[in-house]
Enzyme design. Sequence first.
Site: not given
Ligand code: NAP
Length: 250
Positions: A191, A160, A156, A63-64, A37
Amino acid sequence: MQRLTGRVALITGAASGIGAAIARGLADEGAHVVLTDVDDDPGEEMAASVRAGGGKARFLHHDVADPASWDGVLAQVRAQEGRLDILVNNAGIGDTLPIEDASLAGWDRTIAVDQTSVFLAMKLAAPLLLESGNASVINISSIFGASGGFGASPAYHAAKGAVRLLSKNAAIHWAQSGVRVNSVHPGFIDTPMLDQARGTEMEGLMTGMTPMGRLGRPEEIAAAVAYLASDDASFVTGSELYVDGGFMAA
Ligand code: NAP
């Protein structure tokens, strides 16, 4: 039953939300998990928490969107774990504005983190995945990778949607090489990504658009990922698995 004993898994964006739940879920199945992360302190805490629960885990800064960061992480995995069997491309960010208000810089950043990262991941991890002989790549897309959603967040949705098809393309490329590739499409999951929406009209809209009438839990995505990572999914590649409380069926 532990389905992933002896396997090494790399999970991006694992300091928070869905990625953290995936790391814990794969470790519970016996995998040695490498959490990565941009957020170091919560990432280290999450890895320590997995270890405290009896799992094998460590954290790496990553950083991905940065190819050099991928090179560094993969070199460390090769040097320390010596193999990579499961790659979960989960890290992501959202954009919220409608297209007229979105900036080019914002578009470029979202595409870099949500889409280009998945290209970099599979390209740069390919040697390790092919050496595994029984590898599984799981790319976290979204219901918004296959639907227009609320009509906002153009980058987004574009990213996706691209992850969905990039997964199928790689699945076909590696179909006879021992690497399966699938996409997982979460619905609205509780989340930190949804923090902005919590308690607003938007939260009601999300649960209202979900036939099961609630937000999903990160563990419900982790369970789907564990299945795709395991040999239970040995004939599953190029598929898209929706974990969305019925959103896409409506
Ligand atoms: P989250 O709680 O914000 O977790 C995402 C993590 O990725 C955070 O720790 C974030 O850090 C980190 N991150 C951001 N940019 C990055 C980078 N350049 N390199 C490495 N790490 C990075 O989000 P989540 O809800 O768990 O989402 C996880 C995945 O599920 C994402 O791909 C999201 O699009 C997908 N998703 C989520 C939902 C939903 O409803 N939650 C629905 C559909 C899909 P920061 O906090 O510093 O940004």
